[in-house]
Scaffold this motif. Structure first.
Motif, mmCIF file in Angstrom:
data_model
loop_
_atom_site.group_PDB
_atom_site.id
_atom_site.type_symbol
_atom_site.label_atom_id
_atom_site.label_comp_id
_atom_site.label_asym_id
_atom_site.label_seq_id
_atom_site.Cartn_x
_atom_site.Cartn_y
_atom_site.Cartn_z
ATOM 1 N N ASP A 73 -7.679 -0.534 8.635
ATOM 2 C CA ASP A 73 -6.642 -1.529 8.935
ATOM 3 C C ASP A 73 -7.223 -2.819 9.510
ATOM 4 O O ASP A 73 -6.594 -3.876 9.443
ATOM 5 N N LYS A 74 -8.433 -2.740 10.070
ATOM 6 C CA LYS A 74 -9.046 -3.915 10.690
ATOM 7 C C LYS A 74 -9.673 -4.871 9.677
ATOM 8 O O LYS A 74 -10.188 -5.925 10.045
ATOM 9 N N ASP A 118 -8.243 -6.811 7.791
ATOM 10 C CA ASP A 118 -7.545 -8.103 7.823
ATOM 11 C C ASP A 118 -8.194 -9.063 8.810
ATOM 12 O O ASP A 118 -8.053 -10.276 8.686
ATOM 13 N N ASN A 154 0.848 -1.192 0.000
ATOM 14 C CA ASN A 154 0.000 0.000 0.000
ATOM 15 C C ASN A 154 0.884 1.243 0.000
ATOM 16 O O ASN A 154 2.053 1.187 0.365
ATOM 17 N N LEU A 156 -4.239 5.845 -0.099
ATOM 18 C CA LEU A 156 -5.285 5.759 0.908
ATOM 19 C C LEU A 156 -5.845 7.144 1.240
ATOM 20 O O LEU A 156 -7.070 7.343 1.271
ATOM 21 N N CYS A 161 -8.538 5.583 8.988
ATOM 22 C CA CYS A 161 -7.454 4.708 8.528
ATOM 23 C C CYS A 161 -7.261 3.535 9.491
ATOM 24 O O CYS A 161 -7.084 2.385 9.072
ATOM 25 N N SER A 162 -7.310 3.818 10.802
ATOM 26 C CA SER A 162 -7.131 2.749 11.791
ATOM 27 C C SER A 162 -8.262 1.733 11.704
ATOM 28 O O SER A 162 -8.071 0.546 11.975
ATOM 29 N N ARG A 164 -7.022 9.935 10.007
ATOM 30 C CA ARG A 164 -6.244 8.975 10.797
ATOM 31 C C ARG A 164 -7.143 7.952 11.478
ATOM 32 O O ARG A 164 -6.840 6.765 11.500
ATOM 33 N N ARG A 169 0.495 5.230 1.377
ATOM 34 C CA ARG A 169 -0.388 6.074 2.192
ATOM 35 C C ARG A 169 -1.055 7.168 1.353
ATOM 36 O O ARG A 169 -2.180 7.578 1.624
#
Length: 396
Positions: free
Chosen positions: A211-212, A214, A184, A189, A207-208, A204, A186
């Motif tokens: 990330d979940k 996965d 990736n 994104l 974004c966090s 931010r 940034r």
């Protein structure tokens, strides 16, 4: 003897704290979120670590070590929402300390303290997180991290490609079966967030949540974005369309043509670099097209290529000599093709050898011959004997 004495003390303490009368009993166990490793498990770990370290050293990396704890102010505010997971220690000698949460912030502190601008380093060590452990899913409070970083200013995507090559080498050598490496940028994104209508101050935190993906299905990720983070449902749905896409070079090209993404200069810059990255990964034989077995549709033995512009005539002369000697050869039908695109053609077509002409080679009367698979190069004097060797396959 000392071990026997310590065991006896623990058993005595257990007896003092209670027996079978229902009172509090002393239990011998590891702390929550930690575990012991027996000799068999340690032997496996040592073998894995040796494989990993061997790969790092093969790529020219050196190692460092840093303290297991840092000044609290060094760590505070570096991890965003995860700062609450840092283990704080009691004041010792006038310093507020915390156990390291990862190996990245200590590395940054090490570089700044020592005024280091360029280094290729690896660091394998334990880190600590005051998390709710889930031992059955491999979630611990004490665990190893394995970091490899190339710090410094370099031309775009070359170090990045080597890092991915290293990951590919390690996972292949450990023989873990099929695997997928996700990459990736940034800027892609952030550009995606912008064109989907995410407010700047929510980048931010959204974004966090992304990330979940996965660990969680999209429905739960969307619910967190909308219900907990206050993002509009429309913006979340647009993000969902993009994050569901998968691919490599082809996806980067598609997104560059996408009506929304093309409006973001930031996203376009990131996508252009991702395309460059994948071109290097193809040369490093990391992409699916290079790990997969090729079915050759031609029998070309040599690709005649050029390293500079205005060498078409010289290439045509050389390929004529090869054809006349019975060698199966090919040249790109462009006056000034880039060397990278010529090498990519060899990778994709399975051509084993490249004869590279350049201004210096012409002056010296030599031809640079490269073995595509290993990237080994030799310089051959350009004469009929060299052509004869090629014709009889002795250079392969």
């Amino acid at each position: 003897m000392q071990i026997d004495e310590e065991v006896a003390k623990l058993l005595q303490l257990k007896a003092q704290l209670g027996g079978d009368d229902g009172k509090h009993q002393f239990v011998l166990k590891t702390a929550k979120g930690t575990r012991d490793y027996n000799p068999k498990q340690m032997a496996i770990r040592e073998k894995v670590f040796n494989t990993i370290i061997g790969c790092f050293k093969r790529h020219g990396a050196e190692t460092i070590d840093t303290p297991v704890f840092e000044l609290k102010e060094t760590l505070t505010g570096k991890y965003g929402e995860d700062s609450k997971l840092i283990y704080d220690l009691k004041d010792q000698g006038g310093e507020l300390l915390s156990l390291r949460y990862d190996l990245t912030v200590p590395f940054a502190r090490y570089l700044a303290m020592n005024k280091i601008t360029n280094i290729k380093r690896y660091h394998i060590a334990k880190v600590y997180r005051r998390d709710n452990p889930a031992m059955t899913r491999g979630r611990y409070r004490e665990f190893y991290q394995c970091d490899f970083d190339i710090a410094g200013q370099y031309d775009a995507m070359i170090p990045d490609a080597e890092c991915l090559k290293i990951v590919h080498e390690i996972l292949s050598e450990l023989d873990l079966g099929d695997f997928r490496i996700k990459v990736n940028d940034r800027r892609i994104l952030d550009g995606m967030f912008a064109v989907c209508g995410v407010p700047d101050d929510k980048f931010r935190t959204i974004c966090s949540t992304v990330d979940k993906l996965d660990k969680l299905p999209w429905e739960e990720v969307k619910k967190e974005m909308v219900n907990e983070k206050g993002l509009s449902e429309e913006a979340a749905d647009q993000i969902g369309e993009y994050v569901s896409m998968q691919g490599g070079m082809d996806l980067a090209e598609r997104l560059l043509q996408d009506q929304k993404m093309s409006q973001s200069k930031q996203a376009c810059a990131g996508l252009s670099d991702i395309k460059l990255l994948f071109s290097y990964l193809q040369l490093f034989q990391v992409t699916d097209k290079a790990s997969a077995e090729k079915v050759r549709t031609t029998e070309v033995q040599v690709m005649v290529a050029s390293a500079q512009k205005n060498l078409l005539e010289e290439k045509l002369k050389l390929i004529t000599e090869l054809w006349n000697a019975g060698i199966k050869a090919e040249v790109m039908y462009k006056k000034n093709p880039k060397l990278l695109s010529q090498l990519q053609h060899c990778e994709e077509s399975g051509i084993p050898l490249v004869a590279i002409l350049g201004e210096q080679e012409l002056k010296d009367g030599v031809v640079k011959l490269r073995v595509v698979a290993t990237r080994e190069e030799v310089q051959l004097i350009h004469n009929t004997h060299t052509v004869s060797l090629l014709a009889h396959g002795r250079m392969t």
